[in-house]
Design a protein around this motif. Structure first.
Motif, PDB file in Angstrom:
ATOM      1  N   GLU A  59      28.185  66.143  68.009  1.00 51.11           N
ATOM      2  CA  GLU A  59      28.396  65.781  66.603  1.00 51.11           C
ATOM      3  C   GLU A  59      29.885  65.664  66.309  1.00 51.11           C
ATOM      4  N   GLY A  60      30.232  64.647  65.558  1.00 53.72           N
ATOM      5  CA  GLY A  60      31.628  64.397  65.225  1.00 53.72           C
ATOM      6  C   GLY A  60      32.339  63.478  66.194  1.00 53.72           C
ATOM      7  N   ALA A  61      31.684  63.147  67.320  1.00 55.50           N
ATOM      8  CA  ALA A  61      32.315  62.275  68.311  1.00 55.50           C
ATOM      9  C   ALA A  61      32.339  60.835  67.807  1.00 55.50           C
ATOM     10  N   GLN A  62      33.394  60.130  68.161  1.00 50.51           N
ATOM     11  CA  GLN A  62      33.504  58.716  67.826  1.00 50.51           C
ATOM     12  C   GLN A  62      33.030  57.907  69.024  1.00 50.51           C
ATOM     13  N   VAL A  63      32.071  57.022  68.799  1.00 49.71           N
ATOM     14  CA  VAL A  63      31.480  56.235  69.884  1.00 49.71           C
ATOM     15  C   VAL A  63      31.774  54.761  69.660  1.00 49.71           C
ATOM     16  N   LYS A  64      31.876  54.032  70.764  1.00 52.94           N
ATOM     17  CA  LYS A  64      32.112  52.603  70.731  1.00 52.94           C
ATOM     18  C   LYS A  64      30.802  51.840  70.887  1.00 52.94           C
ATOM     19  N   LYS A  65      30.809  50.594  70.442  1.00 55.64           N
ATOM     20  CA  LYS A  65      29.623  49.750  70.584  1.00 55.64           C
ATOM     21  C   LYS A  65      29.281  49.598  72.060  1.00 55.64           C
ATOM     22  N   GLY A  66      28.002  49.843  72.415  1.00 55.91           N
ATOM     23  CA  GLY A  66      27.551  49.741  73.790  1.00 55.91           C
ATOM     24  C   GLY A  66      27.712  51.003  74.602  1.00 55.91           C
TER      25      GLY A  66
END
Length: 336
Positions: A59-66
């Motif tokens: 939780e709180g992690a920033q994820v990229k598309k794909g």
């Protein structure tokens, strides 16, 4: 004459003062809107039902598309994929065999079998004719004569059978057999594609750049399309949802630049622009606490902002002020 000149100067001065008063930019006529920060939220779920093998983000992690955020157990799916690929390869080879037809060696073998059958038929016919010639003299029995006649008929039938077999070898496969083989190959390939898609669906990927708000599933639990695995909040776009009265609509236009201020960033403003102005009036929402506006009809306005550092939070109160230059240009355009 001197008196008239003084009066004329006073009139000009008064007119100039009036024009300056009406057109001065002291901020008293500046438009200020109040609203709340808003952005899109989405729930992410697996497209299959299987046990969760890995959860790769917190939780709180920033994820990229794909980006892969979780995986399902594929230990039972992998053998099914291998089996389906083997069946498709078998169907592909069968179709190629039917399309290529008989090999030259097979045709040569068919011709040899036909010649052998013809030789046997000639021999069987000669045996029957000899037996038949001796029958009036009672040298051979009737049973022997019947057996010779049957052997000759069998030999002739064998010649016909080998001739038909050779014809089939030369002509090749029937179109119906080729069409059936093609249909079976398409079905096998479709099954392979389906299993490969299920294999790809075992990896849950982020559909957009986002922030993980909630992690709702853990390794070992059973996933399904109806059970959310993550709750995500999009990073962009973000906007301030605010409301303008009918009298304020004339001071707004799509694309107008504005500054956005929030209480958590005192003394700082975030650049934005008016991206949406509703064409349908509605009652002021309850989040607007000004009593004189609560019963008024207003129009929703969305002011989009750039927030690369992710400083704005959902529901955060914000103050929107169109830039003075933008208001002046809009007023000039309306006068023209």
């Amino acid at each position: 004459m001197q008196r008239i000149l003084v009066i004329l100067i006073l009139v000009i001065a008064a007119a100039g003062g009036t024009w300056w008063y009406l057109h001065r930019d002291d901020g008293s006529n500046a438009l200020v809107l109040y609203g709340n920060v808003d952005f899109r939220q989405l729930t992410l779920a697996f497209n299959g039902s299987e046990r969760v093998a890995e959860v790769l983000v917190e939780e709180g992690a920033q994820v990229k598309k794909g980006q892969i955020v979780a995986r399902l157990d594929t230990s039972r799916l992998q053998p099914q994929v291998a089996q389906a690929e083997a069946q498709a390869a078998s169907q592909r080879a069968n179709l190629a065999r039917l399309k290529n037809g008989s090999r030259p060696e097979e045709i040569a073998q068919g011709r040899a079998n036909l010649e052998s059958a013809k030789a046997e038929a000639v021999n069987a016919r000669a045996q029957f004719e000899r037996q038949n010639a001796l029958a009036p003299k009672a040298v051979v029995s009737q049973q022997a004569l019947d057996e010779a006649r049957s052997a000759a008929a069998v030999a002739d039938a064998k010649v016909v059978s080998n001739q038909k077999a050779l014809d089939l070898l030369v002509v090749g496969s029937r179109l119906e057999d080729i069409d059936e083989a093609e249909a079976q190959l398409h079905a096998a390939e479709a099954n392979v594609s389906l299993l490969h898609q299920q294999l790809a669906d075992a990896e849950l990927k982020a559909p957009v750049d986002a922030i993980v708000q909630s992690r709702l599933i853990e390794p070992g639990e059973m996933a399904s399309p109806t059970r959310a695995a993550f709750s995500l909040a999009t990073i962009s776009p973000k906007w301030v949802r605010t409301y303008a009265s009918e009298t304020q609509l004339g001071m707004l236009r799509p694309g107008m630049k504005a500054s956005v201020a929030v209480d958590s960033l005192p003394g700082q403003t975030i650049p934005g622009w008016v991206g949406f102005i509703s064409s349908v009036a509605e009652f002021t929402p309850k989040s607007v606490q000004t009593e004189e506006l609560r019963t008024s009809l207003v129009y929703e306005v969305r002011v989009f902002v750039d927030d690369p550092n992710n400083m704005l939070r959902l529901g955060m109160p914000a103050t929107v002020t169109p830039l003075p230059g933008e208001q002046a240009r809009l007023a000039t355009a309306q006068q023209q």
